[in-house]
Design a protein around this motif. Structure first.
Motif, short mmCIF file in Angstrom:
data_model
loop_
_atom_site.label_atom_id
_atom_site.label_comp_id
_atom_site.label_asym_id
_atom_site.label_seq_id
_atom_site.Cartn_x
_atom_site.Cartn_y
_atom_site.Cartn_z
N LYS A 1 2.57 5.97 -3.34
CA LYS A 1 3.62 6.66 -3.75
C LYS A 1 3.74 6.49 -5.43
N GLU A 2 3.62 5.31 -5.96
CA GLU A 2 3.57 5.07 -7.45
C GLU A 2 2.60 6.11 -8.13
N VAL A 3 1.40 6.16 -7.56
CA VAL A 3 0.20 6.84 -8.33
C VAL A 3 0.35 8.35 -7.81
N GLY A 4 1.30 8.61 -7.04
CA GLY A 4 1.43 10.09 -6.61
C GLY A 4 0.68 10.51 -5.63
N ALA A 5 0.13 9.62 -4.84
CA ALA A 5 -0.84 9.83 -3.67
C ALA A 5 0.03 10.26 -2.50
N GLU B 1 -1.54 4.84 11.06
CA GLU B 1 -0.35 4.99 11.79
C GLU B 1 0.76 4.27 10.76
N PHE B 2 0.32 3.06 10.33
CA PHE B 2 1.74 2.54 9.49
C PHE B 2 1.95 3.38 8.31
N LEU B 3 0.78 3.86 7.53
CA LEU B 3 0.90 4.54 6.51
C LEU B 3 1.64 5.79 6.77
N ARG B 4 1.36 6.52 7.72
CA ARG B 4 1.98 7.65 8.08
C ARG B 4 3.65 7.48 8.35
N THR B 5 3.99 6.32 9.05
CA THR B 5 5.32 6.10 9.38
C THR B 5 6.16 5.99 7.78
N GLY B 6 5.27 5.32 6.71
CA GLY B 6 5.72 5.20 5.42
C GLY B 6 5.65 6.64 4.72
N GLY B 7 5.40 7.44 5.19
CA GLY B 7 5.52 8.99 4.58
C GLY B 7 4.12 9.31 3.82
N PHE C 1 0.69 -1.42 0.26
CA PHE C 1 -0.02 0.09 0.09
C PHE C 1 0.82 1.20 0.00
N VAL C 2 1.88 1.28 0.64
CA VAL C 2 2.87 2.49 0.82
C VAL C 2 3.39 2.70 -0.41
#
Length: 243
Positions: free
Chosen positions: A114-118, A137-143, A109-110
């Motif tokens: 990033k691949e689709v520029g989101a 929280e996991f997504l936020r840690t991944g930027g 998912f992370v």
């Protein structure tokens, strides 16, 4: 022929992968090995047991024999409930056991966002609120910035696996916010492969779903790019160049 190996817990929405394989329309094989679920419950303490090294290792040898070039742990919640570092250790252990490049749906998912520029996403999760919060929280840690989280509160994967297009569309609509660049629908028990074009048409933005990003992640590990419009923007866009 590129062969992808997926470790999938239980029997809920595995037919999504056969559909995805068909929609890829090229020399891609998606091999699925089912792992033991134990108790089917969207509770943190239960989810942390789904992806133990012992359970994953049982399916690895079968994937090796199939000729898989990469392996993905096809379970979103069975990854992110361990936190970023714990999920990384889970994947490292899987890679060592398999002797193959490895990842999980949580990391998919992370990478896919990033691949689709989101840079900012909205999350529509079938889970209870506490589990959904761990995914955010996991997504936020991944930027990845999370603009909103909508939880349906479903307590089992079996319940989610029985949902049809109406329920999936309702979940996506409830999650979406005007400032979100994409909508994320986690849970590999959720049938979404047949609904991706309608979801993106309805919302007017990329929609990333668990089974979709899992296969994309396997292809990424195998260094394959496939244009498949039926699988949404993730499979049709040119890669975003990170600067």
């Amino acid at each position: 022929m590129t062969a992808l190996g997926l470790l999938y817990p239980g029997h809920f929405a595995e037919d999504d992968y056969a559909r995805i394989e068909q929609l890829l329309g090229s020399d891609i094989r998606v091999d699925l090995v089912h792992t033991d679920v134990g108790e089917d419950a969207h509770r943190v303490e239960v989810l942390r047991q789904i992806g133990t090294p012992e359970r994953l290792a049982k399916g690895v040898e079968q994937l090796r024999l199939s000729g898989a070039e990469a392996v993905v742990w096809a379970c979103t919640s069975g990854g992110f409930v361990h936190g970023w570092e714990g999920a990384q250790e889970q994947v490292r252990s899987l890679a060592v056991t398999a002797g193959l490049p490895a990842s999980s749906t949580s990391f998919a998912f992370v990478h896919a966002a990033k691949e689709v520029g989101a840079a900012r996403v909205a999350v529509g999760a079938p889970y209870p609120e506490d589990v959904s919060g761990l995914f955010a929280e996991f997504l936020r840690t991944g930027g990845i910035e999370v603009s909103a989280v909508h939880s349906s509160g479903s307590v089992t994967a079996a319940e989610v696996g029985a949902w049809g297009e109406d329920e999936v569309l309702a979940l996506a609509r409830a999650a979406d916010t005007p400032d979100a660049d994409a909508v994320l629908l986690p849970d590999t028990a959720l049938h979404t492969a047949a609904h991706l074009p309608d979801l993106e048409k309805e919302l007017g933005k990329p929609v990333l779903t668990a089974n979709q990003v899992t296969v994309w992640e396997g292809l990424r590990l195998a260094d394959r790019r496939v244009n498949a419009p039926g699988l949404g923007a993730l499979f049709t866009r040119e890669p975003i160049v990170q600067v």
